[in-house]
Design a protein around this motif. Structure first.
Motif, PDB file in Angstrom:
ATOM      1  N   LEU A 191       0.824  -1.204   0.000  1.00 54.40           N
ATOM      2  CA  LEU A 191       0.000   0.000   0.000  1.00 54.40           C
ATOM      3  C   LEU A 191       0.863   1.261   0.000  1.00 54.40           C
ATOM      4  N   VAL A 192       1.930   1.239   0.821  1.00 56.00           N
ATOM      5  CA  VAL A 192       2.834   2.393   0.859  1.00 56.00           C
ATOM      6  C   VAL A 192       3.521   2.566  -0.496  1.00 56.00           C
ATOM      7  N   VAL A 193       4.010   1.423  -1.050  1.00 54.89           N
ATOM      8  CA  VAL A 193       4.672   1.483  -2.359  1.00 54.89           C
ATOM      9  C   VAL A 193       3.685   1.928  -3.435  1.00 54.89           C
ATOM     10  N   LEU A 194       2.426   1.461  -3.350  1.00 56.19           N
ATOM     11  CA  LEU A 194       1.417   1.847  -4.319  1.00 56.19           C
ATOM     12  C   LEU A 194       1.149   3.346  -4.272  1.00 56.19           C
ATOM     13  N   LEU A 195       1.059   3.884  -3.031  1.00 58.82           N
ATOM     14  CA  LEU A 195       0.855   5.323  -2.886  1.00 58.82           C
ATOM     15  C   LEU A 195       2.027   6.097  -3.478  1.00 58.82           C
ATOM     16  N   MET A 196       3.247   5.630  -3.185  1.00 61.37           N
ATOM     17  CA  MET A 196       4.419   6.278  -3.756  1.00 61.37           C
ATOM     18  C   MET A 196       4.429   6.147  -5.278  1.00 61.37           C
ATOM     19  N   ALA A 197       3.991   4.990  -5.776  1.00 64.00           N
ATOM     20  CA  ALA A 197       3.959   4.785  -7.230  1.00 64.00           C
ATOM     21  C   ALA A 197       2.942   5.709  -7.894  1.00 64.00           C
ATOM     22  N   VAL A 198       1.796   5.927  -7.215  1.00 65.48           N
ATOM     23  CA  VAL A 198       0.782   6.839  -7.755  1.00 65.48           C
ATOM     24  C   VAL A 198       1.360   8.248  -7.891  1.00 65.48           C
ATOM     25  N   ILE A 199       2.022   8.698  -6.832  1.00 60.73           N
ATOM     26  CA  ILE A 199       2.610  10.042  -6.851  1.00 60.73           C
ATOM     27  C   ILE A 199       3.708  10.124  -7.908  1.00 60.73           C
ATOM     28  N   LEU A 200       4.588   9.107  -7.909  1.00 59.48           N
ATOM     29  CA  LEU A 200       5.691   9.097  -8.871  1.00 59.48           C
ATOM     30  C   LEU A 200       5.163   8.993 -10.303  1.00 59.48           C
ATOM     31  N   ALA A 201       4.151   8.140 -10.514  1.00 53.81           N
ATOM     32  CA  ALA A 201       3.596   7.977 -11.856  1.00 53.81           C
ATOM     33  C   ALA A 201       2.960   9.264 -12.352  1.00 53.81           C
ATOM     34  N   PHE A 202       2.311   9.992 -11.438  1.00 53.91           N
ATOM     35  CA  PHE A 202       1.669  11.249 -11.820  1.00 53.91           C
ATOM     36  C   PHE A 202       2.701  12.248 -12.338  1.00 53.91           C
ATOM     37  N   PHE A 203       3.758  12.447 -11.530  1.00 59.16           N
ATOM     38  CA  PHE A 203       4.762  13.434 -11.926  1.00 59.16           C
ATOM     39  C   PHE A 203       5.623  12.934 -13.091  1.00 59.16           C
ATOM     40  N   LEU A 204       5.933  11.626 -13.095  1.00 59.37           N
ATOM     41  CA  LEU A 204       6.765  11.086 -14.167  1.00 59.37           C
ATOM     42  C   LEU A 204       6.025  11.132 -15.503  1.00 59.37           C
TER      43      LEU A 204
END
Length: 483
Positions: A191-204
């Motif tokens: 869940l933590v990695v998914l949240l980080m991935a959402v944020i990273l995917a948005f900006f990336l």
């Protein structure tokens, strides 16, 4: 929604989220698989260790016993010792004779049915015919899983004495608890990695698609008829830089091609115009030539009707000269670009007065307002309406009662003028050519009227369109801004 129809930014975003989810599911699946494998190995090795330790204890009892060491004396040899060994190792022990009948068991409350039951022949065959002289089986009873091992015990001379059976209950409570704790931690971590991935995917995805979006906007704004700006994007990837450089080269080539095309089109237009002018002028020259030649042949000063004939010849020549003058005027009007005059007009009044030029009583005028003010040149507005009405009159069929309706109304910041007729309509093959210069479907005329109307309307940033049905009629719609 199909994936290929999604934007690149959304596809990158979805791909990164799916990558995290799939990796988490795979890790959980591998962990569960590994747990099951380790559990099987753990129980197998634990049963092997218990079996080895129990056989050592039983061998010690055999060496210390005072009874003759034969199969028939096994119940006497292990009468009390079997309970002690079973209690020490906390496991049930069963001893069978070499034929598979139960001799003694550490389970005191074993029922008569089990006592009377012999070992499965498959167990006996495996023990006798394999090099290890050992058989192990795994079975489920309700929700419990048992693992049983069978093996020979021997006397001091390694002669088979009996068959030992050790039923072992697989208890996975501790391992299952560890697995549940691991999966719980994995869930929180995912869940933590998914949240980080959402944020990273948005900006990336935004970072990756930003230059592509800029290129797309520039390409959408690219026009052949104007000078296009080049793209200047700094600090971007090699692939995007290659794409930008390709676009900029295309812009240079496009401008060069546009110049060549414009030059070619102008030359072609002048050639076509010259051919059309020459053709139209030749038409009246032929009857003029014939008239002069006829006059030369038939001229007789003594003829008493000479003055009448001279008058007829003169009228014919004047008529053809007027035709050439009309041709010259039509081409002059078409070639002359209307100058935009900031003259505030009441469009309703101007159009209404224009209709007074025509004597046809089937022309009607409609408007929902008495005054609609717009900036337009009066002469050019009259020219637009006049040409559209003339076009409607020429399209009228003799087989029906003619009707032409002119309508003026305003729509937000625009003014609309519609001219409708119930004529023969425009065929499908001619619809694409209707505004082309020198195109006409009539036996007379030069095909410049609608082309001139289009030229005037577009000069005032307006549009002209039409809707037509064969043998039912045509409606032309002119739209131009008020200011």
């Amino acid at each position: 929604m199909k994936l290929k129809k999604l934007s690149l930014r959304l596809r990158i975003f979805i791909a990164m989220i799916l990558l995290v989810l799939i990796s988490s599911v795979l890790i959980a699946a591998v962990a569960i698989y590994q747990y099951n494998e380790e559990t099987q190995d753990y129980h197998k090795q634990r049963l092997d260790r218990k079996e080895t330790a129990i056989i050592r204890s039983l061998d010690f009892v055999i060496r210390e016993t005072s009874f003759p060491v034969i199969t028939e004396n096994v119940p006497l040899i292990f009468k009390m010792k079997i309970y002690e060994v079973a209690e020490v190792h906390n496991i049930q022990i069963n001893l069978y004779d070499l034929e598979g009948s139960l001799l003694i068991s550490s389970k005191a409350d074993i029922n008569e049915e089990v006592i009377a039951k012999c070992l499965n022949p498959n167990v006996l065959n495996t023990l006798s015919n394999t090099a290890e002289h050992r058989f192990e089986e795994r079975r489920e009873e309700g929700e419990e899983i048992f693992r049983s091992s069978y093996r020979f015990i021997t006397d001091s001379k390694f002669k088979d004495l009996a068959i030992i059976n050790i039923p072992y209950l697989e208890k996975d409570d501790f391992l299952a608890k560890e697995l549940n704790e691991f999966l719980e931690r994995l869930t929180y971590t995912s869940l933590v990695v998914l949240l980080m991935a959402v944020i990273l995917a948005f900006f990336l995805s935004r970072y990756i698609t930003k230059p592509i979006k800029a290129i797309s906007e520039k390409m959408n704004a690219t026009r052949l008829e104007k000078r296009n700006e080049k793209i200047n994007i700094e600090d971007t990837s090699e692939e995007i830089s290659t794409l930008v450089n390709s676009y900029n080269r295309m812009i240079d080539e496009l401008e060069e091609s546009a110049v060549q095309l414009a030059t070619s089109e102008r030359e072609q237009a002048w050639r076509e115009m010259a051919k059309q002018v020459a053709h139209e002028i030749k038409n009246p020259l032929t009857p003029m030539r014939l008239t002069v030649q006829s006059f030369q042949r038939k001229f007789d000063p003594e003829d008493e009707n000479i003055h009448q004939k001279l008058d007829e010849y003169s009228k014919t020549l004047i008529q053809q000269i007027d035709t050439m003058s009309a041709i010259a005027g039509a081409f002059s009007n078409f070639a002359k670009m209307p100058a935009q005059k900031n003259e505030m007009l009441n469009v309703v009044e101007v159009v209404d007065l224009t209709l007074d030029i025509f004597s046809e009583n089937y022309i009607t005028f409609q408007s929902d307002k008495k005054e609609i003010i717009a900036s337009f040149d009066r002469t050019q507005l009259i020219r637009v309406v006049t040409n559209l009405i003339k076009n409607g009159i020429q399209a009228i069929s003799e087989e029906r009662l003619p009707q032409i309706t002119v309508n003026v109304y305003e729509e937000e910041e625009n003014i609309k003028i519609t001219v409708s007729d119930n004529g023969i309509g425009i065929s499908e093959e001619n619809k694409s050519k209707i505004f082309e210069p020198k195109f006409t479907t009539k036996s007379s005329g030069m095909g410049l009227g609608l082309a001139m109307v289009k030229n005037i309307v577009e000069t005032y940033h307006g549009t002209i369109t039409f809707v037509s049905q064969k043998n039912e009629g045509t409606t032309f719609t002119v739209v131009f801004p008020k200011v």
